[in-house]
Design a protein around this motif. Sequence first.
Motif, PDB file in Angstrom:
ATOM      1  N   TYR A   1       0.835  -1.200   0.000  1.00  9.27           N
ATOM      2  CA  TYR A   1       0.000   0.000   0.000  1.00  9.27           C
ATOM      3  C   TYR A   1       0.867   1.245   0.000  1.00  9.27           C
ATOM      4  CZ  TYR A   1       0.517   1.074   5.057  1.00  9.27           C
ATOM      5  OH  TYR A   1       0.988   1.418   6.295  1.00  9.27           O
ATOM      6  N   CYS A   2       0.216   2.390  -0.182  1.00  9.32           N
ATOM      7  CA  CYS A   2       0.919   3.667  -0.293  1.00  9.32           C
ATOM      8  C   CYS A   2       0.671   4.508   0.952  1.00  9.32           C
ATOM      9  CB  CYS A   2       0.417   4.474  -1.495  1.00  9.32           C
ATOM     10  SG  CYS A   2       0.148   3.574  -3.009  1.00  9.32           S
TER      11      CYS A   2
ATOM     12  N   VAL B   1      -0.907  -1.313  -7.399  1.00  8.34           N
ATOM     13  CA  VAL B   1      -0.065  -0.309  -6.749  1.00  8.34           C
ATOM     14  C   VAL B   1       1.373  -0.699  -7.027  1.00  8.34           C
ATOM     15  CG1 VAL B   1       0.644   0.711  -4.558  1.00  8.34           C
ATOM     16  CG2 VAL B   1      -1.773   0.151  -4.953  1.00  8.34           C
ATOM     17  N   GLU B   2       2.156   0.226  -7.569  1.00  7.09           N
ATOM     18  CA  GLU B   2       3.531  -0.064  -7.939  1.00  7.09           C
ATOM     19  C   GLU B   2       4.501   0.815  -7.158  1.00  7.09           C
ATOM     20  OE1 GLU B   2       4.225   0.197 -12.130  1.00  7.09           O
ATOM     21  OE2 GLU B   2       3.533  -1.872 -12.439  1.00  7.09           O
ATOM     22  N   PRO B   3       5.673   0.279  -6.829  1.00 12.54           N
ATOM     23  CA  PRO B   3       6.698   1.114  -6.187  1.00 12.54           C
ATOM     24  C   PRO B   3       7.141   2.242  -7.113  1.00 12.54           C
ATOM     25  CG  PRO B   3       7.247  -1.225  -6.028  1.00 12.54           C
ATOM     26  CD  PRO B   3       6.114  -1.113  -6.997  1.00 12.54           C
TER      27      PRO B   3
ATOM     28  N   PRO C   1      -3.877   2.998   3.853  1.00 10.26           N
ATOM     29  CA  PRO C   1      -4.037   1.596   3.437  1.00 10.26           C
ATOM     30  C   PRO C   1      -5.415   1.312   2.870  1.00 10.26           C
ATOM     31  CG  PRO C   1      -3.882   1.755   5.835  1.00 10.26           C
ATOM     32  CD  PRO C   1      -3.534   3.092   5.285  1.00 10.26           C
ATOM     33  N   ASP C   2      -6.439   1.950   3.416  1.00 13.70           N
ATOM     34  CA  ASP C   2      -7.791   1.728   2.889  1.00 13.70           C
ATOM     35  C   ASP C   2      -7.902   2.173   1.442  1.00 13.70           C
ATOM     36  OD1 ASP C   2     -10.838   1.306   3.287  1.00 13.70           O
ATOM     37  OD2 ASP C   2     -10.681   3.370   2.575  1.00 13.70           O
ATOM     38  N   LEU C   3      -7.335   3.328   1.107  1.00 16.14           N
ATOM     39  CA  LEU C   3      -7.365   3.811  -0.272  1.00 16.14           C
ATOM     40  C   LEU C   3      -6.661   2.830  -1.200  1.00 16.14           C
ATOM     41  CD1 LEU C   3      -7.952   6.179  -2.304  1.00 16.14           C
ATOM     42  CD2 LEU C   3      -5.628   6.961  -1.775  1.00 16.14           C
ATOM     43  N   SER C   4      -5.506   2.323  -0.763  1.00 13.98           N
ATOM     44  CA  SER C   4      -4.760   1.389  -1.591  1.00 13.98           C
ATOM     45  C   SER C   4      -5.513   0.077  -1.759  1.00 13.98           C
ATOM     46  CB  SER C   4      -3.389   1.129  -0.963  1.00 13.98           C
ATOM     47  OG  SER C   4      -2.671   2.338  -0.774  1.00 13.98           O
TER      48      SER C   4
END
Length: 259
Positions: A151-152, A192-194, A179-182
Amino acid sequence: MIELSIVVPTCNRAPLLRQCIETITRGTRCEHEIIVVDGASTDGTQEIVRALQPMLGDRMTYIREQKRAGFVRAANRGFAAARGFAMCWINDDARPLPGALDRGVDQLRSAPNDVGFIAMFHKWHSSKNIAYQCSSAGETYSLCHVRGTLYCNFPMGRREVWDRLQYLDERFTFCGADPDLSLAAWHAGYRVEPAWGVCIDHDEHEDDRRTQDQSRMHEDNRRLFDKWCLPPRNPLWNEFDPERPCTLRGIASLERLVA
């Protein structure tokens, strides 16, 4: 055309806000705007914004709340006012490294449409829940996972993704919101990518505002795990697998969330 909208929620931290905005403007070359959402500050925040306005002109938007409504609602007000191709938030005690946000925008522009967010690396105070790490100028920056799902803490995403996900869930105070958004992005079919090379210094200054919100951290966590079907907690080892960066099983009963 504005390439990046940067939302900065703040409350009674004028010196930090000045440092944050000056760092962004010095280190960011892409066409960007900064949206400051002020939670009814009683210090010199308004004066700081007025002093910085000539540097940014109409690329600076100032929104003042009559009463502090908390990080999540402040961030959402900023996103609703944003005009850029991409959007992110930066805490007022955070500072992107030079060129970091430009690299993030470039990565988003070339990313496949199924990339919902890129996760910007940041300073992390714990050895737990680390998914990836990188270094810059001798400093270590991290990305986190929640029970095996990347997550972001600091997400950057295209406007249409933010709009589709309807920004942050306002039933969270602050620590469950990112974390919820992700997880919502993963659930909607995005990845979701680094964001390699996109690093943010983050001091996490303590103050009365943060102390008041901290008391609701456990409630945020309960709501997060009530909302999403994630694997049980593994206390023995780090369960993140880069080959399988999402262990989310879906959404649980929204009806269990208390408004």
